[in-house]
Design a protein around this motif. Structure first.
Motif, PDB file in Angstrom:
ATOM      1  N   ALA B  93       0.845  -1.190   0.000  1.00 11.18           N
ATOM      2  CA  ALA B  93       0.000   0.000   0.000  1.00 11.18           C
ATOM      3  C   ALA B  93       0.890   1.254   0.000  1.00 11.18           C
ATOM      4  N   ALA B  94       0.639   2.154  -0.948  1.00 18.90           N
ATOM      5  CA  ALA B  94       1.510   3.325  -1.115  1.00 18.90           C
ATOM      6  C   ALA B  94       0.930   4.239  -2.186  1.00 18.90           C
ATOM      7  N   VAL B  95       1.541   5.404  -2.340  1.00 21.84           N
ATOM      8  CA  VAL B  95       1.290   6.231  -3.514  1.00 21.84           C
ATOM      9  C   VAL B  95       2.330   5.827  -4.558  1.00 21.84           C
ATOM     10  N   TYR B  96       1.852   5.456  -5.726  1.00 16.66           N
ATOM     11  CA  TYR B  96       2.733   5.036  -6.811  1.00 16.66           C
ATOM     12  C   TYR B  96       2.881   6.175  -7.813  1.00 16.66           C
ATOM     13  N   TYR B  97       4.134   6.469  -8.168  1.00 16.10           N
ATOM     14  CA  TYR B  97       4.432   7.519  -9.138  1.00 16.10           C
ATOM     15  C   TYR B  97       5.159   6.940 -10.348  1.00 16.10           C
ATOM     16  N   CYS B  98       4.838   7.447 -11.522  1.00 19.49           N
ATOM     17  CA  CYS B  98       5.697   7.189 -12.669  1.00 19.49           C
ATOM     18  C   CYS B  98       6.594   8.416 -12.862  1.00 19.49           C
ATOM     19  N   ALA B  99       7.756   8.222 -13.453  1.00 13.08           N
ATOM     20  CA  ALA B  99       8.703   9.325 -13.625  1.00 13.08           C
ATOM     21  C   ALA B  99       9.646   9.019 -14.775  1.00 13.08           C
ATOM     22  N   ARG B 100      10.120  10.065 -15.397  1.00 15.90           N
ATOM     23  CA  ARG B 100      11.081   9.926 -16.492  1.00 15.90           C
ATOM     24  C   ARG B 100      12.472  10.321 -16.023  1.00 15.90           C
ATOM     25  N   ASP B 101      13.470   9.528 -16.408  1.00 16.45           N
ATOM     26  CA  ASP B 101      14.826  10.070 -16.389  1.00 16.45           C
ATOM     27  C   ASP B 101      15.230  10.147 -17.857  1.00 16.45           C
ATOM     28  N   GLY B 102      15.456  11.369 -18.323  1.00 18.72           N
ATOM     29  CA  GLY B 102      15.568  11.596 -19.747  1.00 18.72           C
ATOM     30  C   GLY B 102      16.888  12.193 -20.193  1.00 18.72           C
ATOM     31  N   ASN B 103      17.102  12.162 -21.491  1.00 18.23           N
ATOM     32  CA  ASN B 103      18.286  12.765 -22.118  1.00 18.23           C
ATOM     33  C   ASN B 103      19.590  12.236 -21.547  1.00 18.23           C
ATOM     34  N   GLY B 104      19.615  10.966 -21.252  1.00 19.18           N
ATOM     35  CA  GLY B 104      20.836  10.372 -20.735  1.00 19.18           C
ATOM     36  C   GLY B 104      21.168  10.800 -19.319  1.00 19.18           C
ATOM     37  N   GLN B 105      20.201  11.422 -18.658  1.00 15.29           N
ATOM     38  CA  GLN B 105      20.420  11.890 -17.294  1.00 15.29           C
ATOM     39  C   GLN B 105      20.088  10.787 -16.306  1.00 15.29           C
ATOM     40  N   ASN B 106      20.626  10.888 -15.140  1.00 17.68           N
ATOM     41  CA  ASN B 106      20.308   9.931 -14.075  1.00 17.68           C
ATOM     42  C   ASN B 106      19.583  10.636 -12.945  1.00 17.68           C
ATOM     43  N   TRP B 107      18.511  11.331 -13.304  1.00 20.58           N
ATOM     44  CA  TRP B 107      17.640  11.966 -12.315  1.00 20.58           C
ATOM     45  C   TRP B 107      16.262  12.094 -12.931  1.00 20.58           C
ATOM     46  N   PHE B 108      15.279  12.306 -12.074  1.00 14.31           N
ATOM     47  CA  PHE B 108      13.894  12.256 -12.503  1.00 14.31           C
ATOM     48  C   PHE B 108      13.368  13.666 -12.730  1.00 14.31           C
ATOM     49  N   ASP B 109      13.164  13.995 -14.019  1.00 14.25           N
ATOM     50  CA  ASP B 109      12.791  15.375 -14.331  1.00 14.25           C
ATOM     51  C   ASP B 109      11.293  15.580 -14.517  1.00 14.25           C
ATOM     52  N   SER B 110      10.543  14.504 -14.662  1.00 16.06           N
ATOM     53  CA  SER B 110       9.090  14.629 -14.806  1.00 16.06           C
ATOM     54  C   SER B 110       8.423  13.511 -14.024  1.00 16.06           C
ATOM     55  N   TRP B 111       7.346  13.855 -13.342  1.00 20.15           N
ATOM     56  CA  TRP B 111       6.642  12.893 -12.499  1.00 20.15           C
ATOM     57  C   TRP B 111       5.159  12.878 -12.841  1.00 20.15           C
ATOM     58  N   GLY B 112       4.528  11.729 -12.661  1.00 24.59           N
ATOM     59  CA  GLY B 112       3.085  11.657 -12.750  1.00 24.59           C
ATOM     60  C   GLY B 112       2.456  12.228 -11.489  1.00 24.59           C
ATOM     61  N   GLN B 113       1.133  12.232 -11.486  1.00 28.00           N
ATOM     62  CA  GLN B 113       0.422  12.870 -10.369  1.00 28.00           C
ATOM     63  C   GLN B 113       0.320  11.973  -9.142  1.00 28.00           C
ATOM     64  N   GLY B 114       0.638  10.708  -9.297  1.00 29.33           N
ATOM     65  CA  GLY B 114       0.561   9.773  -8.175  1.00 29.33           C
ATOM     66  C   GLY B 114      -0.771   9.031  -8.150  1.00 29.33           C
ATOM     67  N   THR B 115      -0.723   7.770  -7.764  1.00 28.63           N
ATOM     68  CA  THR B 115      -1.912   6.927  -7.617  1.00 28.63           C
ATOM     69  C   THR B 115      -1.878   6.307  -6.238  1.00 28.63           C
ATOM     70  N   LEU B 116      -2.877   6.595  -5.416  1.00 30.02           N
ATOM     71  CA  LEU B 116      -2.955   6.024  -4.075  1.00 30.02           C
ATOM     72  C   LEU B 116      -3.509   4.610  -4.159  1.00 30.02           C
ATOM     73  N   VAL B 117      -2.732   3.652  -3.709  1.00 28.35           N
ATOM     74  CA  VAL B 117      -3.132   2.253  -3.755  1.00 28.35           C
ATOM     75  C   VAL B 117      -3.357   1.729  -2.340  1.00 28.35           C
ATOM     76  N   THR B 118      -4.515   1.176  -2.114  1.00 32.66           N
ATOM     77  CA  THR B 118      -4.869   0.540  -0.848  1.00 32.66           C
ATOM     78  C   THR B 118      -4.951  -0.961  -1.069  1.00 32.66           C
ATOM     79  N   VAL B 119      -4.425  -1.731  -0.137  1.00 33.13           N
ATOM     80  CA  VAL B 119      -4.498  -3.193  -0.220  1.00 33.13           C
ATOM     81  C   VAL B 119      -5.396  -3.676   0.918  1.00 33.13           C
ATOM     82  N   SER B 120      -6.557  -4.177   0.540  1.00 31.82           N
ATOM     83  CA  SER B 120      -7.525  -4.591   1.555  1.00 31.82           C
ATOM     84  C   SER B 120      -8.506  -5.582   0.963  1.00 31.82           C
ATOM     85  N   SER B 121      -8.961  -6.490   1.829  1.00 33.34           N
ATOM     86  CA  SER B 121      -9.960  -7.455   1.373  1.00 33.34           C
ATOM     87  C   SER B 121     -11.374  -6.916   1.604  1.00 33.34           C
TER      88      SER B 121
END
Lengths: 110, 121
Positions: B93-121
């Protein structure tokens, strides 16, 4: 891959300077100049403020600076302002072609 | 560049979590970019999970902690990439983000808005 170690919290008064450390190993921080720092305000996604140890992206205040010595990287915020109150995370590329984040530091402005 | 996430926020224990990240302003096949998944929870902080990238063929890197359960897949027809995490537990359970590391860089320059995921029965 263990998380990089940061202090849980750092505080400072308006106008002061603070430094946040980020300790790793020779397989991450110590082995590459690919340390980046992210600022995160509540409810928002992180944004990069330092990359490649000491470079600032366009638009980031020059009050933020980065450095590295051995396997420890540091972020310094000078002239602390109210809007600097946020969480800060370091990140490093690793020898396994992966990334690892720091444990995070909450900065409070007194 | 914009990254727009979509996916279900509630997953039952032992089931599979799926989140998608749609890319605009760049291409998932960009030879100098990589497409990452990162999650954040109070107990684990920020955790890098894995990435996919194209360098004359599709490649992946995964964090050891999730390597046996995670796939990050590109979809060139829709210019997006997805996270597939199998056998989830409450610890996922967490907020999941997607992100780009672009142009041969090793850092994240763009991020998604986040998706809150709950794990429950």
């Amino acid at each position: 891959q263990s998380a990089l170690t940061q202090p849980a919290s750092v505080s400072g008064s308006l106008g002061q300077s603070i430094t946040i450390s980020c300790s790793g190993t020779r397989n991450d921080v110590g082995g590459y100049n690919y340390v980046s720092w992210y600022q995160q305000h509540p409810g928002k996604a992180p944004t990069v403020i330092i990359y490649d140890v000491n470079k600032r992206p366009s638009g980031v205040s020059n009050r933020f600076s980065g450095s590295k010595s051995g396997s420890t990287a540091s972020l310094t915020i000078s002239g602390l302002q109210a809007e600097d109150e946020a969480d800060y995370f370091c990140n490093s590329y690793t020898s396994s072609t992966t990334y690892v984040f720091g444990t995070g530091t909450k900065v409070s402005v007194l | 560049i914009q990254l727009r996430q979509s996916g279900l926020g509630l997953v039952r224990p032992s089931q599979t979590l799926s989140v998608t990240c749609a890319i605009s302003g760049d291409s998932v096949s960009n030879l100098t970019a990589a497409w990452n998944w990162i999650r954040q929870s109070p107990s684990r902080g920020l955790e890098w999970l894995g990435r996919t990238y194209y360098r004359s063929k599709w490649l992946n890197d995964y964090a050891l902690s999730v390597k046996s359960r995670l796939n990050v897949n590109p979809d060139t027809s829709k210019n997006q990439f997805s996270l597939i995490l199998r056998s989830v537990t409450p610890e996922d359970a967490a907020v999941y983000y997607c992100a780009r590391d672009g142009n041969g860089q090793n850092w994240f320059d763009s991020w998604g808005q986040g998706t809150l995921v709950t794990v429950s029965s």
